[in-house]
Scaffold this motif. Structure first.
Motif, PDB file in Angstrom:
ATOM      1  N   HIS A   1       0.822  -1.199   0.000  1.00  0.00           N
ATOM      2  CA  HIS A   1       0.000   0.000   0.000  1.00  0.00           C
ATOM      3  C   HIS A   1       0.862   1.257   0.000  1.00  0.00           C
ATOM      4  O   HIS A   1       1.968   1.270   0.563  1.00  0.00           O
ATOM      5  N   PRO A   2       0.357   2.329  -0.621  1.00  0.00           N
ATOM      6  CA  PRO A   2       1.054   3.617  -0.529  1.00  0.00           C
ATOM      7  C   PRO A   2       1.086   4.091   0.919  1.00  0.00           C
ATOM      8  O   PRO A   2       0.269   3.694   1.746  1.00  0.00           O
ATOM      9  N   GLY A   3       2.036   4.963   1.223  1.00  0.00           N
ATOM     10  CA  GLY A   3       2.105   5.514   2.563  1.00  0.00           C
ATOM     11  C   GLY A   3       3.500   5.995   2.898  1.00  0.00           C
ATOM     12  O   GLY A   3       4.431   5.889   2.088  1.00  0.00           O
ATOM     13  N   VAL A   4       3.624   6.562   4.084  1.00  0.00           N
ATOM     14  CA  VAL A   4       4.943   6.925   4.610  1.00  0.00           C
ATOM     15  C   VAL A   4       5.355   5.801   5.554  1.00  0.00           C
ATOM     16  O   VAL A   4       4.740   5.590   6.599  1.00  0.00           O
ATOM     17  N   HIS A   5       6.367   5.064   5.174  1.00  0.00           N
ATOM     18  CA  HIS A   5       6.790   3.881   5.930  1.00  0.00           C
ATOM     19  C   HIS A   5       7.985   4.222   6.823  1.00  0.00           C
ATOM     20  O   HIS A   5       8.768   5.125   6.502  1.00  0.00           O
ATOM     21  N   SER A   6       8.105   3.491   7.923  1.00  0.00           N
ATOM     22  CA  SER A   6       9.076   3.851   8.955  1.00  0.00           C
ATOM     23  C   SER A   6      10.043   2.713   9.265  1.00  0.00           C
ATOM     24  O   SER A   6       9.660   1.547   9.300  1.00  0.00           O
ATOM     25  N   PHE A   7      11.307   3.108   9.507  1.00  0.00           N
ATOM     26  CA  PHE A   7      12.309   2.197  10.061  1.00  0.00           C
ATOM     27  C   PHE A   7      12.472   2.405  11.568  1.00  0.00           C
ATOM     28  O   PHE A   7      13.412   1.890  12.169  1.00  0.00           O
ATOM     29  N   GLY A   8      11.580   3.177  12.161  1.00  0.00           N
ATOM     30  CA  GLY A   8      11.656   3.441  13.592  1.00  0.00           C
ATOM     31  C   GLY A   8      12.681   4.505  13.930  1.00  0.00           C
ATOM     32  O   GLY A   8      12.934   5.431  13.156  1.00  0.00           O
ATOM     33  N   PHE A   9      13.316   4.336  15.098  1.00  0.00           N
ATOM     34  CA  PHE A   9      14.290   5.307  15.604  1.00  0.00           C
ATOM     35  C   PHE A   9      15.640   4.607  15.794  1.00  0.00           C
ATOM     36  O   PHE A   9      15.979   4.164  16.897  1.00  0.00           O
ATOM     37  N   PRO A  10      16.397   4.462  14.721  1.00  0.00           N
ATOM     38  CA  PRO A  10      17.697   3.784  14.849  1.00  0.00           C
ATOM     39  C   PRO A  10      18.694   4.659  15.615  1.00  0.00           C
ATOM     40  O   PRO A  10      18.445   5.835  15.874  1.00  0.00           O
ATOM     41  N   SER A  11      19.824   4.065  15.971  1.00  0.00           N
ATOM     42  CA  SER A  11      20.876   4.826  16.632  1.00  0.00           C
ATOM     43  C   SER A  11      21.284   6.009  15.761  1.00  0.00           C
ATOM     44  O   SER A  11      21.479   5.868  14.545  1.00  0.00           O
ATOM     45  N   LYS A  12      21.411   7.174  16.365  1.00  0.00           N
ATOM     46  CA  LYS A  12      21.762   8.384  15.605  1.00  0.00           C
ATOM     47  C   LYS A  12      23.190   8.371  15.089  1.00  0.00           C
ATOM     48  O   LYS A  12      23.579   9.247  14.305  1.00  0.00           O
ATOM     49  N   ASP A  13      23.970   7.391  15.522  1.00  0.00           N
ATOM     50  CA  ASP A  13      25.364   7.283  15.046  1.00  0.00           C
ATOM     51  C   ASP A  13      25.472   6.470  13.758  1.00  0.00           C
ATOM     52  O   ASP A  13      26.533   6.477  13.116  1.00  0.00           O
ATOM     53  N   ARG A  14      24.420   5.791  13.355  1.00  0.00           N
ATOM     54  CA  ARG A  14      24.493   4.923  12.179  1.00  0.00           C
ATOM     55  C   ARG A  14      24.613   5.746  10.906  1.00  0.00           C
ATOM     56  O   ARG A  14      23.881   6.716  10.706  1.00  0.00           O
ATOM     57  N   ARG A  15      25.524   5.310  10.024  1.00  0.00           N
ATOM     58  CA  ARG A  15      25.716   6.000   8.750  1.00  0.00           C
ATOM     59  C   ARG A  15      25.193   5.098   7.624  1.00  0.00           C
ATOM     60  O   ARG A  15      25.965   4.493   6.871  1.00  0.00           O
ATOM     61  N   ILE A  16      23.863   5.045   7.522  1.00  0.00           N
ATOM     62  CA  ILE A  16      23.229   4.206   6.502  1.00  0.00           C
ATOM     63  C   ILE A  16      22.295   5.025   5.610  1.00  0.00           C
ATOM     64  O   ILE A  16      22.181   4.766   4.414  1.00  0.00           O
ATOM     65  N   TYR A  17      21.689   6.049   6.178  1.00  0.00           N
ATOM     66  CA  TYR A  17      20.579   6.719   5.507  1.00  0.00           C
ATOM     67  C   TYR A  17      20.962   8.102   4.984  1.00  0.00           C
ATOM     68  O   TYR A  17      21.924   8.729   5.437  1.00  0.00           O
ATOM     69  N   GLY A  18      20.144   8.573   4.027  1.00  0.00           N
ATOM     70  CA  GLY A  18      20.178   9.965   3.619  1.00  0.00           C
ATOM     71  C   GLY A  18      19.304  10.783   4.564  1.00  0.00           C
ATOM     72  O   GLY A  18      19.043  10.389   5.708  1.00  0.00           O
ATOM     73  N   THR A  19      18.787  11.917   4.076  1.00  0.00           N
ATOM     74  CA  THR A  19      17.933  12.746   4.920  1.00  0.00           C
ATOM     75  C   THR A  19      16.897  13.466   4.069  1.00  0.00           C
ATOM     76  O   THR A  19      17.137  13.802   2.906  1.00  0.00           O
ATOM     77  N   TYR A  20      15.739  13.709   4.664  1.00  0.00           N
ATOM     78  CA  TYR A  20      14.703  14.546   4.044  1.00  0.00           C
ATOM     79  C   TYR A  20      14.754  15.927   4.670  1.00  0.00           C
ATOM     80  O   TYR A  20      14.786  16.071   5.896  1.00  0.00           O
ATOM     81  N   CYS A  21      14.802  16.931   3.829  1.00  0.00           N
ATOM     82  CA  CYS A  21      14.930  18.323   4.264  1.00  0.00           C
ATOM     83  C   CYS A  21      13.690  19.096   3.843  1.00  0.00           C
ATOM     84  O   CYS A  21      12.967  18.722   2.922  1.00  0.00           O
ATOM     85  N   PHE A  22      13.472  20.202   4.545  1.00  0.00           N
ATOM     86  CA  PHE A  22      12.355  21.091   4.229  1.00  0.00           C
ATOM     87  C   PHE A  22      12.881  22.515   4.061  1.00  0.00           C
ATOM     88  O   PHE A  22      13.689  22.996   4.849  1.00  0.00           O
ATOM     89  N   GLU A  23      12.400  23.173   3.002  1.00  0.00           N
ATOM     90  CA  GLU A  23      12.749  24.557   2.769  1.00  0.00           C
ATOM     91  C   GLU A  23      11.478  25.371   2.593  1.00  0.00           C
ATOM     92  O   GLU A  23      10.596  25.023   1.796  1.00  0.00           O
ATOM     93  N   LYS A  24      11.359  26.448   3.362  1.00  0.00           N
ATOM     94  CA  LYS A  24      10.171  27.300   3.279  1.00  0.00           C
ATOM     95  C   LYS A  24      10.147  28.060   1.953  1.00  0.00           C
ATOM     96  O   LYS A  24      11.183  28.319   1.334  1.00  0.00           O
ATOM     97  N   GLU A  25       8.918  28.409   1.539  1.00  0.00           N
ATOM     98  CA  GLU A  25       8.785  29.208   0.317  1.00  0.00           C
ATOM     99  C   GLU A  25       9.292  30.607   0.563  1.00  0.00           C
ATOM    100  O   GLU A  25       9.148  31.167   1.644  1.00  0.00           O
TER     101      GLU A  25
END
Length: 341
Positions: A317-341
């Protein structure tokens, strides 16, 4: 004589308090026939966050010595918060909506209310009341925001939030606690979630599409199941949050980043780490679709999918899927950023 009329007109605008209490009717009498107000063609106005919305209220005639009072119905305290009062010549604004509301006044019979920069908390029922001595009458309209409901729990785990904690958690994620009506609509659109969560009126529910053993059993019918009103201080559950359109955009930065590096990467690109509500909004309104897990501001890792496919986790199904809250030291993921108009 003119000065006396002016003084009395101003007095009419100053006298009302900011909050009035109303008693809910016990029966269902037929609504009174409107003499001065036109019945609106549609009882609901649909809009999005950041837009300008107008709630129609038009008079068919102008009675002598009348006032028009706009108020927002507050179900939580059985009251109405006054927004604006006018006698056709003068008006006075009240309350937190004051800087963002005005009367449309496209003609002398027009008492429609215009709300600019619509906010999440503006959703709800509004009342336009003609105050004319013994002949008071009113029309009610509902302002609906287009948006998305999402379940939320903090990094500390399941069922850790009392009511105020849940309210605060949603606000920190660029959202607010959903109303029961918003949760019900989300269930009709496919929201299926086993954990119970707070909604705005202080009740607790969970929406089930597919009945199953861990979620109340297979024999119970699908629906929005309820725990009813709970103790807002002592009881702890998750939260159901609601958000609407963004005033900005969400984008992804690829890389193998820990949490601190992800935050810096967003700053280097002129933005900030996206909040959970912002990611849901981008998924809902901008059809953001990526297979890549990315850090969010709350320390969770998620990814938005609009078109399910096998190599994106195989989720159906479509949706926003989660990997939970991994250790903040892990270097596996990218990042989603937000920029205001």
């Amino acid at each position: 004589m003119h000065q006396l009329f002016l003084l009395s007109s101003l007095w009419l605008l100053v006298v009302p308090p900011a909050l009035s209490i109303f008693q809910s009717p016990t029966g269902t009498p037929a609504p009174p026939q409107l003499q001065y107000l036109l019945e609106p063609l549609h009882s609901a106005v649909h809009t999005r966050r950041g837009a300008t919305a107008t709630l129609p209220c038009v008079l068919r005639a102008l009675p002598r010595n009348y006032r028009v009072k706009w108020s927002k119905v507050e179900p939580a305290n059985y009251g109405e918060s006054i927004i604006i009062i006018t006698n056709g010549l003068y008006h006075k604004n009240y309350g937190p909506l004051s800087p963002r509301v005005r009367l449309r006044h496209s003609h002398r019979y027009d008492a429609s209310l215009t709300i600019s920069h619509v906010a999440l908390e503006d959703e709800g029922r509004y009342r336009c009341q003609l105050v004319n001595g013994l002949e008071d009458e009113s029309v009610s309209l509902t302002l609906h925001l287009e948006g998305v409901v999402f379940p939320y729990q903090p990094s500390s785990g399941r069922y850790k939030l009392n009511y105020q904690d849940a309210k605060r958690a949603c606000e920190q994620q660029d959202s607010r606690l959903a109303t029961y009506q918003q949760l019900y609509k989300a269930w009709t659109e496919g929201l299926d979630w086993c954990n119970a969560g707070w909604v705005l009126d202080g009740t607790v529910h969970y929406p089930i599409i597919n009945s199953r053993e861990p979620c109340g059993g297979r024999l119970l019918l699908p629906g929005v199941r309820t725990y009813g009103a709970r103790d807002k201080q002592k009881d702890r559950f998750d939260a159901f949050c609601f958000t609407s359109a963004l005033q900005g955009h969400v984008y992804f930065i690829r890389g193998h980043l820990n949490f601190k590096e992800a935050a810096q990467a967003c700053r280097n690109h002129g933005g900030a780490m996206a909040k959970v509500g912002q990611l849901y909004s981008a998924w809902k309104f901008s059809q953001l679709d990526r297979c890549d897990g990315g850090w969010l501001e709350d320390g969770s890792v998620r990814f938005p999918i609009t078109t399910p496919r096998q190599h994106c986790g195989g989720l159906p199904h479509p949706g926003v899927h989660s990997f939970g809250f991994p250790s903040k030291d892990r270097r596996i993921y990218g990042t989603y950023c937000f920029e205001k108009e």
